[in-house]
Every structure is written in C-alpha cells, then in structure tokens.
Design an enzyme around this catalytic site. Structure first.
Site, short mmCIF file in Angstrom:
data_model
loop_
_atom_site.label_atom_id
_atom_site.label_comp_id
_atom_site.label_asym_id
_atom_site.label_seq_id
_atom_site.Cartn_x
_atom_site.Cartn_y
_atom_site.Cartn_z
N LYS A 132 -13.04 -7.50 5.89
CA LYS A 132 -13.18 -8.05 4.54
C LYS A 132 -12.08 -9.07 4.30
O LYS A 132 -11.02 -8.92 4.92
CB LYS A 132 -13.12 -6.97 3.48
CG LYS A 132 -12.05 -5.91 3.60
CD LYS A 132 -10.59 -6.25 3.65
CE LYS A 132 -9.97 -7.02 2.52
NZ LYS A 132 -8.50 -7.26 2.74
N TYR A 217 -10.99 -4.98 -3.28
CA TYR A 217 -11.13 -3.51 -3.33
C TYR A 217 -11.60 -3.07 -4.71
O TYR A 217 -12.45 -2.18 -4.84
CB TYR A 217 -9.81 -2.82 -2.98
CG TYR A 217 -9.48 -2.89 -1.52
CD1 TYR A 217 -9.97 -1.94 -0.63
CD2 TYR A 217 -8.69 -3.91 -1.01
CE1 TYR A 217 -9.68 -2.01 0.73
CE2 TYR A 217 -8.40 -3.99 0.34
CZ TYR A 217 -8.89 -3.05 1.20
OH TYR A 217 -8.61 -3.12 2.54
P1 NDP Z 1 -2.11 -10.55 10.48
O1 NDP Z 1 -1.51 -11.85 10.08
O2 NDP Z 1 -1.21 -9.40 10.64
O3 NDP Z 1 -2.90 -10.73 11.86
C1 NDP Z 1 -3.86 -11.71 12.05
C2 NDP Z 1 -3.98 -12.01 13.53
O4 NDP Z 1 -4.95 -13.05 13.69
C3 NDP Z 1 -2.69 -12.57 14.15
O5 NDP Z 1 -1.83 -11.56 14.60
C4 NDP Z 1 -3.23 -13.40 15.30
O6 NDP Z 1 -3.50 -12.52 16.37
C5 NDP Z 1 -4.61 -13.86 14.79
N1 NDP Z 1 -4.58 -15.28 14.39
C6 NDP Z 1 -5.32 -16.25 14.96
N2 NDP Z 1 -5.09 -17.42 14.38
C7 NDP Z 1 -4.17 -17.21 13.43
C8 NDP Z 1 -3.50 -18.07 12.51
N3 NDP Z 1 -3.77 -19.38 12.43
N4 NDP Z 1 -2.59 -17.53 11.67
C9 NDP Z 1 -2.32 -16.22 11.70
N5 NDP Z 1 -2.93 -15.36 12.56
C10 NDP Z 1 -3.84 -15.85 13.42
O7 NDP Z 1 -3.29 -10.25 9.45
P2 NDP Z 1 -3.96 -8.85 9.16
O8 NDP Z 1 -4.12 -8.11 10.43
O9 NDP Z 1 -3.24 -8.17 8.06
O10 NDP Z 1 -5.39 -9.28 8.58
C11 NDP Z 1 -6.46 -9.68 9.42
C12 NDP Z 1 -7.78 -9.45 8.69
O11 NDP Z 1 -7.93 -8.08 8.42
C13 NDP Z 1 -7.88 -10.16 7.34
O12 NDP Z 1 -9.17 -10.65 7.16
C14 NDP Z 1 -7.59 -9.07 6.33
O13 NDP Z 1 -8.22 -9.28 5.08
C15 NDP Z 1 -8.15 -7.85 7.03
N6 NDP Z 1 -7.46 -6.62 6.64
C16 NDP Z 1 -8.20 -5.55 6.29
C17 NDP Z 1 -7.61 -4.37 5.93
C18 NDP Z 1 -8.44 -3.19 5.55
O14 NDP Z 1 -7.87 -2.19 5.11
N7 NDP Z 1 -9.76 -3.24 5.74
C19 NDP Z 1 -6.14 -4.24 5.88
C20 NDP Z 1 -5.44 -5.41 6.35
C21 NDP Z 1 -6.10 -6.55 6.70
P3 NDP Z 1 -3.05 -12.88 17.86
O15 NDP Z 1 -1.55 -13.03 17.80
O16 NDP Z 1 -3.51 -11.72 18.65
O17 NDP Z 1 -3.73 -14.17 18.21
#
Ligand code: NDP
Length: 368
Positions: A132, A217
């Site tokens: 989401k 949410y």
């Molecule tokens: P983070 O910033 O922690 O991680 C995102 C990951 O995406 C990065 O670690 C990286 O992985 C990859 N990535 C690729 N391109 C980019 C970029 N340009 N900038 C930043 N990151 C990039 O985010 P979250 O994990 O918190 O969130 C990811 C998704 O999950 C979102 O859509 C968020 O809304 C959703 N989410 C859902 C939750 C829930 O409870 N359902 C809770 C938290 C988030 P790599 O280094 O491996 O390339």
C-alpha cells in the site's frame, strides 16, 4: 487435456508459452510445495518485516530477492540460504520469468515504483503482492489491474490489517449489533517524520504525504469498519510549507467521509504527531482500538451502558497478520479466487485519495 491433444497444442503456435503455463499451474497446485515469493526492495518493510515472516507461513517461502544494492542482496541471500541465481537487481528483474522457484513477486518499493514493477512482474508470468498505497494515481492502479488480468495473474495489495485479529474482531462486533446502529467512525493515524531527504517526503517517489503513507490506514478502516463506500468527502489540509520536511508533500490532512447509511467518518492523517487509533460509535455502544493498526500490541475496548471492557480477540487466520496475508494469496492462486484485498480494493482507496486531495485543493465538498 489428453496426451494427444496436449502434443497437438504444444506443436502449434504459442505452444511453448502454453507449456510453461501448464507446468507453472501444476507446480502452483501441488499442495506439498510452498509457493515462492521474490521480495523486491530490501528496505525497512521488505527486509525488516516481510522476509522474517516466512517462518510463520504454512504455504509461502522466500525464493528470491531483488535489490539495487548488490552487497546487501548477497548478504540477505546467504542469511536465508538462497543461491546466487535467486538474486536480481532492478535492471535484470525481468529475467525472473525464467525462475520456476518464483511464483509471486512482492513489491516493497517506494510508491511511485509500484506500478512499473507490478506490470513487469505480471508480464514475467508472476502473481503479484504489492504494498500500500497501490500506486500514486488511479490511472496507474487501473493499468496494474489490466496487466495482471491480461497475464491471468492474481494481484493483491498488502493491506495486512484485513488479517489482523483485533481489526477482524472490531469488524465482527460492529456487524453483530454489539454497538447498535453504527453512527460515527473516527480514526487518527500519524507518525513524526524526521529527515527531509527521505523518499516519503519527495513527491516524485511518494506521490503524496501522510495521507498516502499512513492516512490510508484510517481511510481503509473507515471502509472495512462500516462495510460501506463513501458518497462524499470534505477535506482540510494543514501544512507548514516553510518546514523543510513539507516542501513537497502534506503534513496534516483531515477528511470527513459521508457514508450511504448516514455514518460520518472523521479521519486525521499526520506526519508531525504520533497516533494510531480507531473508534466506531453506535447508538448503543462503541468499539475502540489504540493502537489499532500497529505491528503488535494492539488493544481494544468495548463500551456500553457506562461500562468499559477490554477485549482480547480470538486468533486471526494466520499465526501473525503477515503470515495470514502471505498465505491468503497462495490460497487464492490455488483455488483460483480473488484475494480479499485485490487490486480493486487498492483502486477504491486511490479514487478516494484523489478526491480527498481535490477537496483540499478546491476547498469544497466532493460528491463521489
Ligand atoms: P524503505 O525506504 O525502508 O525501503 C524501500 C526500498 O526500496 C529501499 O531499501 C531500496 O531497496 C528500494 N528502492 C529502490 N529505489 C529506491 C529509491 N529511489 N529510493 C529509496 N528506496 C528505493 O521503505 P519502506 O520499506 O518503509 O516502504 C516500502 C513500501 O512498503 C512503501 O510502499 C510503503 O508504503 C510500504 N510499507 C508498508 C507497510 C505496511 O505495514 N503494510 C509498512 C511500511 C512500509 P534496495 O536497497 O534493496 O534497492
């Protein structure tokens, strides 16, 4: 299909593609085989929350990782016993089509990348779980649904609260008449954003501010708690644009939803205060959760006739909300069912999000 007709079909045009699909279906249907997920984006959620959950799943397992950080991907693969052939990056991601261990791609990327990777996954013949918010626009959500439909793949959105014991019990209590006729729904969701350089505060990657990220949410809960779709929305936005965190996206946004039965939904989403709360009031009582949609530690009370009772719900469908969510998609693939939080559910929220933003911009009530 008999052997003769199968051979005939294989020999014809498109035979190879059909052969792949037939063997893929057979693999997915095997009840003794856990279906394999590829996690795309090894960030806070994909790496920190989802990957450790596979130990709690009955029908799902980690099969591959997709990351822009080769060292991290190698480290994670080694930790979870994946071969080097199960490591992908964003450029070679499409070759995942040749990996029979991967049945499902789970998109855990910044919001503006959801549509691209969902569509690429579907074209690679994989089912999709997408985080989401589903995407950053209605048009993108529609394109994702169309791509999965065309590829005959399932699409599910990671609305974990639909598998969370407290939220399921709150829905049950509301529907059971325990609070009488529901009249008023309220939810505040927020957390404090710090670093202005984070992708959540960059419009090109997030698509919007607190509403897209955490307010969703409250929005989604307003729909699952009432069981209705809003007919009108009125929004006020309060953002200090001189704050470096909020040059590009909104901070506080308050939206009032009108439901067909007359229930009013009052929701607040924030990036400058911490809150996680859901309240449903009826003409005979109320059900309240705080925290309501946390990873763990949710609490719930019912109130009626001046009494307040804390409620411990029965267990949810999985040993954790994530196990329930991950295994639900496997079940849908095997039974050829629509996920309860399929693409249409994400699209409905996105239509409302666009209307909420429009109401804030135009400073008027929007009829849906
Ligand atoms: P983070 O910033 O922690 O991680 C995102 C990951 O995406 C990065 O670690 C990286 O992985 C990859 N990535 C690729 N391109 C980019 C970029 N340009 N900038 C930043 N990151 C990039 O985010 P979250 O994990 O918190 O969130 C990811 C998704 O999950 C979102 O859509 C968020 O809304 C959703 N989410 C859902 C939750 C829930 O409870 N359902 C809770 C938290 C988030 P790599 O280094 O491996 O390339």
């Amino acid at each position: 299909m008999t052997d003769i007709t199968r051979r005939d079909v294989m020999a014809g045009a498109g035979g190879l593609a059909l052969a792949a699909l037939v063997s893929e279906s057979a693999r997915a249907a095997d009840p003794d085989r856990k279906l394999g997920y590829a996690i795309v984006g090894l960030g806070t959620y994909g790496l920190g929350v989802i990957i450790p959950q596979f130990v709690n799943c009955q029908h799902s397992r980690l099969a591959a990782v997709v990351s822009g950080d080769a060292d991290k991907a190698k480290r994670v693969a080694a930790q979870y016993g994946l071969p080097d052939s199960a490591i992908y990056n964003y450029s070679n991601f499409d070759t995942i089509r040749d990996n029979p261990d991967v049945d499902i791609v789970y998109v855990c990327l910044p919001n503006s990348m959801h549509a691209d990777f969902t569509i690429r996954a579907a074209k690679a013949g994989k089912h999709v779980m997408c985080e989401k918010p589903m995407a950053v626009s209605v048009a993108e959500c529609e394109a994702m649904i169309a791509a999965c439909k065309k590829a005959d793949r399932k699409l599910m959105i990671g609305y974990r609260c639909h598998f969370e014991a407290y939220n399921l019990e709150a829905i049950r209590l509301t529907r059971s008449g325990a609070i009488g006729t529901p009249r008023y729904f309220r939810s505040e969701h927020g957390f404090v954003q710090g670093d202005p350089s984070k992708w959540r505060l960059k419009r090109a990657l997030s698509g919007g501010g607190s509403l897209m990220d955490i307010g969703i949410y409250a929005l989604n809960a307003s729909r699952y708690m009432t069981g209705e779709e809003p007919v009108a929305v009125y929004t006020h936005e309060y953002t200090d644009r001189s704050d470096p965190r909020f040059h590009e996206v909104e901070d506080r946004i308050e939206f009032e939803l009108e439901f067909p039965s007359g229930i009013i939904g009052s929701c607040m989403s924030m990036y400058s205060a911490n809150q996680n709360h859901i309240l449903m009031m009826g003409d005979k009582g109320r059900v309240e959760m705080e925290p309501a949609t946390a990873y763990r530690g949710n609490r719930m009370w019912t109130g009626r006739n001046g009494r307040q009772d804390e409620v411990t719900p029965p267990p949810g469908p999985g040993s954790t909300q994530w196990a329930g969510q991950l295994d639900h998609l496997v079940d849908c693939i095997r039974q050829n069912k629509e996920p309860i939080t399929g693409g249409e559910e994400g699209l409905r929220d996105m239509r409302l999000i666009e209307a909420i933003y429009r109401s804030a911009r135009e400073k008027r009530r929007i009829v849906l």
